[in-house]
Design a protein around this motif. Structure first.
Motif, PDB file in Angstrom:
ATOM      1  N   LEU A  97       8.883   5.527   1.716  1.00  0.00           N
ATOM      2  CA  LEU A  97       7.287   5.687   1.556  1.00  0.00           C
ATOM      3  C   LEU A  97       6.545   5.145   0.590  1.00  0.00           C
ATOM      4  O   LEU A  97       5.576   4.476   0.274  1.00  0.00           O
ATOM      5  CB  LEU A  97       6.935   6.705   2.359  1.00  0.00           C
ATOM      6  CG  LEU A  97       7.342   6.918   3.681  1.00  0.00           C
ATOM      7  CD1 LEU A  97       6.729   8.302   4.329  1.00  0.00           C
ATOM      8  CD2 LEU A  97       6.913   5.665   4.931  1.00  0.00           C
ATOM      9  N   SER A  98       7.146   5.814  -0.592  1.00  0.00           N
ATOM     10  CA  SER A  98       6.610   5.629  -1.849  1.00  0.00           C
ATOM     11  C   SER A  98       6.724   4.126  -2.484  1.00  0.00           C
ATOM     12  O   SER A  98       5.728   3.516  -2.894  1.00  0.00           O
ATOM     13  CB  SER A  98       7.048   6.526  -2.971  1.00  0.00           C
ATOM     14  OG  SER A  98       6.788   8.073  -2.681  1.00  0.00           O
ATOM     15  N   ALA A  99       7.910   3.767  -2.323  1.00  0.00           N
ATOM     16  CA  ALA A  99       8.129   2.284  -2.737  1.00  0.00           C
ATOM     17  C   ALA A  99       7.207   1.281  -2.097  1.00  0.00           C
ATOM     18  O   ALA A  99       7.107   0.310  -2.481  1.00  0.00           O
ATOM     19  CB  ALA A  99       9.772   1.897  -2.539  1.00  0.00           C
ATOM     20  N   LEU A 100       7.002   1.534  -0.895  1.00  0.00           N
ATOM     21  CA  LEU A 100       6.048   0.957  -0.039  1.00  0.00           C
ATOM     22  C   LEU A 100       4.642   0.708  -0.158  1.00  0.00           C
ATOM     23  O   LEU A 100       3.868   0.077   0.346  1.00  0.00           O
ATOM     24  CB  LEU A 100       6.441   0.733   1.431  1.00  0.00           C
ATOM     25  CG  LEU A 100       8.077   0.203   1.988  1.00  0.00           C
ATOM     26  CD1 LEU A 100       8.281   0.479   3.319  1.00  0.00           C
ATOM     27  CD2 LEU A 100       8.260  -1.291   1.488  1.00  0.00           C
ATOM     28  N   GLY A 101       4.266   1.876  -0.985  1.00  0.00           N
ATOM     29  CA  GLY A 101       3.017   2.220  -1.173  1.00  0.00           C
ATOM     30  C   GLY A 101       2.193   2.799  -0.363  1.00  0.00           C
ATOM     31  O   GLY A 101       0.942   2.657   0.023  1.00  0.00           O
ATOM     32  N   VAL A 102       2.887   3.299   0.980  1.00  0.00           N
ATOM     33  CA  VAL A 102       2.276   3.985   1.882  1.00  0.00           C
ATOM     34  C   VAL A 102       2.273   5.538   2.302  1.00  0.00           C
ATOM     35  O   VAL A 102       1.789   5.955   3.207  1.00  0.00           O
ATOM     36  CB  VAL A 102       2.507   3.117   3.337  1.00  0.00           C
ATOM     37  CG1 VAL A 102       2.314   1.811   3.509  1.00  0.00           C
ATOM     38  CG2 VAL A 102       4.116   3.528   3.761  1.00  0.00           C
ATOM     39  N   HIS A 103       2.783   6.075   1.286  1.00  0.00           N
ATOM     40  CA  HIS A 103       3.138   7.589   1.053  1.00  0.00           C
ATOM     41  C   HIS A 103       1.706   8.077   1.332  1.00  0.00           C
ATOM     42  O   HIS A 103       1.516   9.152   1.878  1.00  0.00           O
ATOM     43  CB  HIS A 103       3.836   8.024  -0.067  1.00  0.00           C
ATOM     44  CG  HIS A 103       4.294   9.306  -0.072  1.00  0.00           C
ATOM     45  ND1 HIS A 103       3.227  10.369  -0.563  1.00  0.00           N
ATOM     46  CD2 HIS A 103       5.519   9.807   0.200  1.00  0.00           C
ATOM     47  CE1 HIS A 103       4.097  11.613  -0.423  1.00  0.00           C
ATOM     48  NE2 HIS A 103       5.024  11.287  -0.034  1.00  0.00           N
ATOM     49  N   ARG A 104       0.749   7.772   0.747  1.00  0.00           N
ATOM     50  CA  ARG A 104      -0.670   8.373   0.552  1.00  0.00           C
ATOM     51  C   ARG A 104      -1.364   8.402   1.930  1.00  0.00           C
ATOM     52  O   ARG A 104      -2.383   8.777   2.110  1.00  0.00           O
ATOM     53  CB  ARG A 104      -1.421   7.511  -0.334  1.00  0.00           C
ATOM     54  CG  ARG A 104      -1.564   6.101  -0.162  1.00  0.00           C
ATOM     55  CD  ARG A 104      -2.537   5.538  -1.467  1.00  0.00           C
ATOM     56  NE  ARG A 104      -2.522   4.158  -1.056  1.00  0.00           N
ATOM     57  CZ  ARG A 104      -2.779   3.191  -0.038  1.00  0.00           C
ATOM     58  NH1 ARG A 104      -3.451   3.867   0.927  1.00  0.00           N
ATOM     59  NH2 ARG A 104      -2.760   1.888  -0.165  1.00  0.00           N
ATOM     60  N   LEU A 105      -0.884   7.512   2.633  1.00  0.00           N
ATOM     61  CA  LEU A 105      -1.397   7.370   4.108  1.00  0.00           C
ATOM     62  C   LEU A 105      -1.230   8.472   4.988  1.00  0.00           C
ATOM     63  O   LEU A 105      -1.992   9.146   5.993  1.00  0.00           O
ATOM     64  CB  LEU A 105      -0.823   6.568   4.864  1.00  0.00           C
ATOM     65  CG  LEU A 105      -1.251   4.910   4.532  1.00  0.00           C
ATOM     66  CD1 LEU A 105      -0.623   3.900   5.426  1.00  0.00           C
ATOM     67  CD2 LEU A 105      -2.760   4.591   4.525  1.00  0.00           C
TER      68      LEU A 105
END
Length: 132
Positions: A97-105
């Motif tokens: 999720l962090s690598a794809l940049g969506v962890h913050r969602l």
């Protein structure tokens, strides 16, 4: 062979899915169906414990994003349990999720007590850029 197991529990107003195995193209539709069934049954507060997921691909990430969207559309809440990355491979989903940049969602918690109490894990800081 791709495998996944899901245990479902109730904790007050929260429905908890404990997911184990691989979250990929083959298994993601089953998770999507479980989330839809929970929402159709009137359960709009969902915790998905991903701490025992060994592998997650883009299909798995897509199911998590779609679940978030579905729950938000009906006034519900989604919380994910994602342990930090460890040498034994635990924490794979959080890394994806962090690598794809969506962890913050997502509202992310380290463990079940935190997720049920509503005290979130600290957000992952953005990497700092240094001048060359």
């Amino acid at each position: 062979m791709t495998t996944i197991e899901v245990d479902e529990d109730e904790h007050g107003s929260w429905t908890v899915f404990r997911v184990r195995g691989e979250l990929d193209l083959v298994t993601s539709p089953g998770i999507r169906r479980r989330v839809h069934d929970a929402v159709a049954g009137g359960r709009h507060d969902l915790v998905i414990d991903l701490s025992a997921v060994r592998f997650c691909d883009s299909s798995g990430v897509g199911v998590l994003i779609a679940s978030r969207r579905l729950l938000r559309s009906c006034g519900g809440r989604l919380r994910l349990i994602l342990p930090e990355q460890r040498a034994d491979g635990e924490g794979h989903v959080g890394r994806v999720l962090s690598a794809l940049g969506v962890h913050r969602l997502f509202d992310v918690y380290e463990d079940m007590p935190e997720a049920l109490s509503g005290v979130p894990d600290q957000p992952i800081p953005k990497p700092r850029r240094t001048a060359p």
